[in-house]
Design a protein around this motif. Structure first.
Motif, PDB file in Angstrom:
ATOM      1  N   LEU A  90      41.371 -73.394-106.914  1.00  0.00           N
ATOM      2  CA  LEU A  90      40.043 -72.776-106.935  1.00  0.00           C
ATOM      3  C   LEU A  90      39.095 -73.299-105.862  1.00  0.00           C
ATOM      4  N   HIS A  91      39.384 -74.439-105.258  1.00  0.00           N
ATOM      5  CA  HIS A  91      38.523 -74.936-104.180  1.00  0.00           C
ATOM      6  C   HIS A  91      38.623 -73.995-102.979  1.00  0.00           C
ATOM      7  N   LEU A  92      37.471 -73.473-102.543  1.00  0.00           N
ATOM      8  CA  LEU A  92      37.342 -72.489-101.462  1.00  0.00           C
ATOM      9  C   LEU A  92      37.899 -71.118-101.844  1.00  0.00           C
ATOM     10  N   PHE A  93      38.105 -70.897-103.135  1.00  0.00           N
ATOM     11  CA  PHE A  93      38.487 -69.564-103.621  1.00  0.00           C
ATOM     12  C   PHE A  93      37.290 -68.633-103.526  1.00  0.00           C
ATOM     13  N   GLN A  94      37.533 -67.366-103.134  1.00  0.00           N
ATOM     14  CA  GLN A  94      36.455 -66.392-102.965  1.00  0.00           C
ATOM     15  C   GLN A  94      36.661 -65.219-103.924  1.00  0.00           C
ATOM     16  N   PRO A  95      36.096 -65.296-105.118  1.00  0.00           N
ATOM     17  CA  PRO A  95      36.157 -64.160-106.047  1.00  0.00           C
ATOM     18  C   PRO A  95      35.185 -63.065-105.625  1.00  0.00           C
ATOM     19  N   ARG A  96      35.030 -62.064-106.482  1.00  0.00           N
ATOM     20  CA  ARG A  96      34.099 -60.973-106.185  1.00  0.00           C
ATOM     21  C   ARG A  96      32.657 -61.467-106.154  1.00  0.00           C
TER      22      ARG A  96
END
Length: 269
Positions: free
Chosen positions: A147-153
């Motif tokens: 999840l680190h640097l994850f880009q969700p909506r």
């Protein structure tokens, strides 16, 4: 009369009718809901979660929390297994919105989304024949890595919090004996709502009048020097010219449900 400036995108912008108010709260509500949903789907792409129950806290009522705790208890004790195994569960908490202070030269209120994800384990079952064989601490590290640097909506970019993995308290009724919380944040910025133009005050022949500065605005005034905010005990809603005595300090401001209240104008009769 001038029209008020066009409203800009505020997370909690207010609007004249209740239906529009509800709709204008939806962008933030939808963002938070989508964020939890995207995180759950992101975790499910990893094989390490094949035997892990993933639960999402979607409300704060006592009934909702009690139901989630029971589902987690069944997962970690092996009563409800995921693909034939149990002992671990993940709980995606409600995102929290924090106000950042001390940020100079940046337009708009600065907010930070803070999100916690708990990895919960009952070691006796998890290390047994039908356990996952993955420790809660190891799964917490995997969660952070995914999840680190994850880009969700919604234009959100998640980053590890300063305290990225910390021990978490386990409620007695969950049946678990250890838990870790993964902390993530996402700095964001909003623009402030525009301000209503200030009214023009006029005193002539013992009568005080207000010239509207914005179409559709209400104008509140006081005659004793107090703050002219709506519905204040000493404030009055302007409807027609008012008789005033010489030396009276008049204070007035305009308010519109879509915008920040105007500057206060003053005039002595």
């Amino acid at each position: 009369m001038a029209s008020p400036p066009a409203p800009i995108a505020c997370f909690l912008a207010r609007t004249p009718n209740q239906e529009q108010r509800t709709r204008n709260h939806e962008p933030l509500v939808t963002l938070l809901t989508d964020l939890q949903d995207d995180i759950e789907n992101r975790l499910r792409t990893c094989p390490e979660f094949d035997h892990v129950s993933i639960q999402v806290l979607a409300g704060t009522s006592a009934g909702t929390e009690a139901t989630l705790r029971e589902q987690i208890r069944k997962a970690v004790t092996g009563e409800n297994q995921q693909n034939g195994k149990g002992g671990l569960a993940v709980l995606i908490l409600l995102p929290r919105v924090r106000i950042e202070t001390g940020m100079q030269g940046v337009p708009g209120p600065q907010i930070q989304l803070a999100l916690g994800i708990q990895v919960i384990e009952f070691t006796t079952w998890n290390e047994g024949e039908h356990g996952t064989g993955i420790s809660s601490q190891s799964l917490a590290v995997t969660t952070l890595s995914l999840l680190h640097l994850f880009q969700p909506r919604g234009g959100v970019i998640l980053m590890a919090a300063e305290e990225a993995i910390t021990p978490a308290e386990v409620p007695d009724d969950m049946g678990a004996d250890i838990a870790w919380e993964v902390g993530l944040v996402s700095p964001m910025s909003t623009q402030p709502c525009d301000k209503v133009p200030a009214p023009t005050l006029d005193v002539s022949a013992g009568l005080f009048s207000i010239t509207a500065g914005a179409l559709g605005a209400e104008h509140w005034f006081s005659l004793d020097g107090t703050y002219p905010r709506p519905n204040a005990p000493t404030a009055h809603l302007y409807a027609a010219p008012v008789s005033v005595t010489a030396g009276t300090l008049i204070r007035a401001a305009s308010y519109h449900p879509d915008f920040v209240g105007s500057d206060i104008m003053e005039k002595t009769a």
